[in-house]
Design a protein around this motif. Structure first.
Motif, PDB file in Angstrom:
ATOM      1  N   LEU A  12       0.827  -1.212   0.000  1.00  0.00           N
ATOM      2  CA  LEU A  12       0.000   0.000   0.000  1.00  0.00           C
ATOM      3  C   LEU A  12       0.857   1.255   0.000  1.00  0.00           C
ATOM      4  O   LEU A  12       0.450   2.297  -0.496  1.00  0.00           O
ATOM      5  CB  LEU A  12      -0.911   0.014   1.233  1.00  0.00           C
ATOM      6  N   VAL A  13       2.053   1.162   0.570  1.00  0.00           N
ATOM      7  CA  VAL A  13       2.964   2.306   0.676  1.00  0.00           C
ATOM      8  C   VAL A  13       4.192   2.012  -0.170  1.00  0.00           C
ATOM      9  O   VAL A  13       4.807   0.955  -0.048  1.00  0.00           O
ATOM     10  CB  VAL A  13       3.378   2.533   2.153  1.00  0.00           C
ATOM     11  N   THR A  14       4.538   2.949  -1.038  1.00  0.00           N
ATOM     12  CA  THR A  14       5.747   2.787  -1.840  1.00  0.00           C
ATOM     13  C   THR A  14       6.969   3.230  -1.024  1.00  0.00           C
ATOM     14  O   THR A  14       6.831   3.969  -0.033  1.00  0.00           O
ATOM     15  CB  THR A  14       5.695   3.636  -3.126  1.00  0.00           C
ATOM     16  N   LEU A  15       8.121   2.799  -1.450  1.00  0.00           N
ATOM     17  CA  LEU A  15       9.360   3.219  -0.801  1.00  0.00           C
ATOM     18  C   LEU A  15       9.471   4.744  -0.842  1.00  0.00           C
ATOM     19  O   LEU A  15       9.842   5.369   0.153  1.00  0.00           O
ATOM     20  CB  LEU A  15      10.567   2.566  -1.484  1.00  0.00           C
ATOM     21  N   GLU A  16       9.133   5.341  -1.966  1.00  0.00           N
ATOM     22  CA  GLU A  16       9.236   6.792  -2.107  1.00  0.00           C
ATOM     23  C   GLU A  16       8.315   7.517  -1.134  1.00  0.00           C
ATOM     24  O   GLU A  16       8.708   8.514  -0.516  1.00  0.00           O
ATOM     25  CB  GLU A  16       8.927   7.212  -3.552  1.00  0.00           C
ATOM     26  N   GLU A  17       7.054   7.032  -0.988  1.00  0.00           N
ATOM     27  CA  GLU A  17       6.129   7.653  -0.037  1.00  0.00           C
ATOM     28  C   GLU A  17       6.676   7.557   1.385  1.00  0.00           C
ATOM     29  O   GLU A  17       6.604   8.526   2.146  1.00  0.00           O
ATOM     30  CB  GLU A  17       4.761   6.953  -0.096  1.00  0.00           C
ATOM     31  N   ALA A  18       7.199   6.418   1.735  1.00  0.00           N
ATOM     32  CA  ALA A  18       7.747   6.233   3.079  1.00  0.00           C
ATOM     33  C   ALA A  18       8.951   7.136   3.306  1.00  0.00           C
ATOM     34  O   ALA A  18       9.069   7.760   4.364  1.00  0.00           O
ATOM     35  CB  ALA A  18       8.123   4.773   3.303  1.00  0.00           C
ATOM     36  N   LYS A  19       9.827   7.225   2.317  1.00  0.00           N
ATOM     37  CA  LYS A  19      11.019   8.048   2.481  1.00  0.00           C
ATOM     38  C   LYS A  19      10.661   9.519   2.663  1.00  0.00           C
ATOM     39  O   LYS A  19      11.279  10.212   3.474  1.00  0.00           O
ATOM     40  CB  LYS A  19      11.964   7.847   1.295  1.00  0.00           C
ATOM     41  N   VAL A  20       9.651   9.995   1.945  1.00  0.00           N
ATOM     42  CA  VAL A  20       9.205  11.378   2.110  1.00  0.00           C
ATOM     43  C   VAL A  20       8.684  11.576   3.528  1.00  0.00           C
ATOM     44  O   VAL A  20       9.051  12.524   4.229  1.00  0.00           O
ATOM     45  CB  VAL A  20       8.129  11.753   1.067  1.00  0.00           C
ATOM     46  N   THR A  27      18.707   9.893   0.300  1.00  0.00           N
ATOM     47  CA  THR A  27      19.558   8.807   0.793  1.00  0.00           C
ATOM     48  C   THR A  27      19.009   7.479   0.286  1.00  0.00           C
ATOM     49  O   THR A  27      17.843   7.357  -0.036  1.00  0.00           O
ATOM     50  CB  THR A  27      19.601   8.756   2.337  1.00  0.00           C
ATOM     51  N   SER A  28      19.900   6.513   0.199  1.00  0.00           N
ATOM     52  CA  SER A  28      19.444   5.183  -0.223  1.00  0.00           C
ATOM     53  C   SER A  28      20.037   4.076   0.640  1.00  0.00           C
ATOM     54  O   SER A  28      19.771   2.914   0.404  1.00  0.00           O
ATOM     55  CB  SER A  28      19.799   4.952  -1.698  1.00  0.00           C
ATOM     56  N   ILE A  34      13.870  -0.107   4.938  1.00  0.00           N
ATOM     57  CA  ILE A  34      12.561   0.551   4.911  1.00  0.00           C
ATOM     58  C   ILE A  34      11.564  -0.292   4.122  1.00  0.00           C
ATOM     59  O   ILE A  34      10.420  -0.482   4.548  1.00  0.00           O
ATOM     60  CB  ILE A  34      12.668   1.983   4.347  1.00  0.00           C
ATOM     61  N   THR A  35      11.973  -0.827   2.989  1.00  0.00           N
ATOM     62  CA  THR A  35      11.093  -1.687   2.189  1.00  0.00           C
ATOM     63  C   THR A  35      10.646  -2.902   2.998  1.00  0.00           C
ATOM     64  O   THR A  35       9.463  -3.260   3.006  1.00  0.00           O
ATOM     65  CB  THR A  35      11.799  -2.137   0.891  1.00  0.00           C
ATOM     66  N   SER A  36      11.563  -3.524   3.697  1.00  0.00           N
ATOM     67  CA  SER A  36      11.227  -4.683   4.536  1.00  0.00           C
ATOM     68  C   SER A  36      10.263  -4.298   5.647  1.00  0.00           C
ATOM     69  O   SER A  36       9.320  -5.045   5.951  1.00  0.00           O
ATOM     70  CB  SER A  36      12.487  -5.291   5.148  1.00  0.00           C
ATOM     71  N   LEU A  37      10.481  -3.146   6.259  1.00  0.00           N
ATOM     72  CA  LEU A  37       9.597  -2.698   7.336  1.00  0.00           C
ATOM     73  C   LEU A  37       8.201  -2.359   6.826  1.00  0.00           C
ATOM     74  O   LEU A  37       7.202  -2.591   7.521  1.00  0.00           O
ATOM     75  CB  LEU A  37      10.208  -1.511   8.074  1.00  0.00           C
ATOM     76  N   ILE A  38       8.101  -1.816   5.614  1.00  0.00           N
ATOM     77  CA  ILE A  38       6.795  -1.542   4.999  1.00  0.00           C
ATOM     78  C   ILE A  38       6.025  -2.849   4.840  1.00  0.00           C
ATOM     79  O   ILE A  38       4.853  -2.951   5.225  1.00  0.00           O
ATOM     80  CB  ILE A  38       6.949  -0.841   3.634  1.00  0.00           C
TER      81      ILE A  38
END
Length: 183
Positions: A12-20, A27-28, A34-38
Motif C-alpha cells: 500500500l505504501v511505496t518506498l518513495e512515499e515512506a522516504k518522504v 539517501t538510499s 525501509i522496504t522490509s519494514l513496509i
C-alpha cells in the motif's frame, strides 16, 4: 476453518512515499530496511491475518470449511465479487456450487437463496472451499489513507525503537475507525 492468501497484495505504501514521510529523501542506504519494514507492517496490520480486522489492499483468499452450515461467514472483507464455492460431494468428487444457490450479504455472509439447500458433502475436513477477492477497490476510500498512515507510523516507530506496546496502542487509535469489532 483455514484461510489462505492465494494472491499476495501489492504494498500500500511505496518506498518513495515512506522516504518522504520519514525524511529520508536523498539517501538510499536504508532503502532495503525501509522496504522490509513496509512489508512487515502491512502484513501485521492488513489482510485476513492482520489485527485491524479488514483487508484494505486487494488480494485473493481461499477459506476452507468442513461442511456447509446455515450461513457461511467469510472473513477478511470487504469482499469483492465474484465468490466461487467448490465442495467435495458425497462421492468425494469436486463440484462447483452455482451462484444462484446463495446470496452474498454486505456483511460477508453467504446465505441460501429461498427454496435452495446446501448439498451434502464428503465426510472429511475442509470439504468446502470458498475463493474470493478482498480489499478496497475505490482508491478514494479514506480507509486506504488511514492504513497507509498506520503503516508509515509503524515503520517510523520501529526505526525509532519504540516500545512494541506503545507502538500498537498508538496505531490502534489511528485505525480504530475502520477496525472490525466482534459482537
Amino acid at each position: 476453518m483455514r484461510i489462505t492468501v492465494t494472491t499476495q497484495p501489492e504494498p500500500l505504501v511505496t518506498l518513495e512515499e515512506a522516504k518522504v514521510a520519514l525524511g529520508e529523501i536523498g539517501t538510499s542506504d536504508r532503502d532495503e530496511l525501509i522496504t522490509s519494514l513496509i512489508l512487515a507492517a502491512q502484513a501485521e496490520l492488513d489482510g485476513p491475518k492482520g489485527w485491524v480486522g479488514i483487508s484494505v489492499a486487494q488480494q485473493s483468499v481461499e477459506v476452507c470449511f468442513d461442511s456447509f452450515a446455515g450461513c457461511i461467514s467469510l472473513p477478511a472483507g470487504p469482499i469483492i465479487e465474484p465468490v466461487m464455492v467448490t465442495y467435495l460431494d458425497s462421492d468425494g468428487t469436486e463440484q462447483t456450487l452455482t451462484d444462484t444457490t446463495y446470496t452474498l450479504l454486505t456483511d460477508g455472509r453467504l446465505v441460501l437463496t429461498p427454496n435452495e439447500s446446501w448439498p451434502g458433502t464428503y465426510s472429511r475436513a475442509e470439504a468446502v472451499t470458498v475463493a474470493y477477492n478482498v480489499g478496497i477497490a475505490d482508491e478514494a476510500d479514506p480507509r486506504i489513507a488511514l492504513m497507509k498512515t498506520a503503516i508509515i507510523l509503524h515503520v517510523r516507530m520501529t526505526l525509532d525503537h519504540e516500545d512494541v506496546d506503545k507502538r500498537r496502542e498508538t496505531i490502534n487509535w489511528l485505525v480504530s475507525p475502520m477496525k472490525v469489532w466482534a459482537v
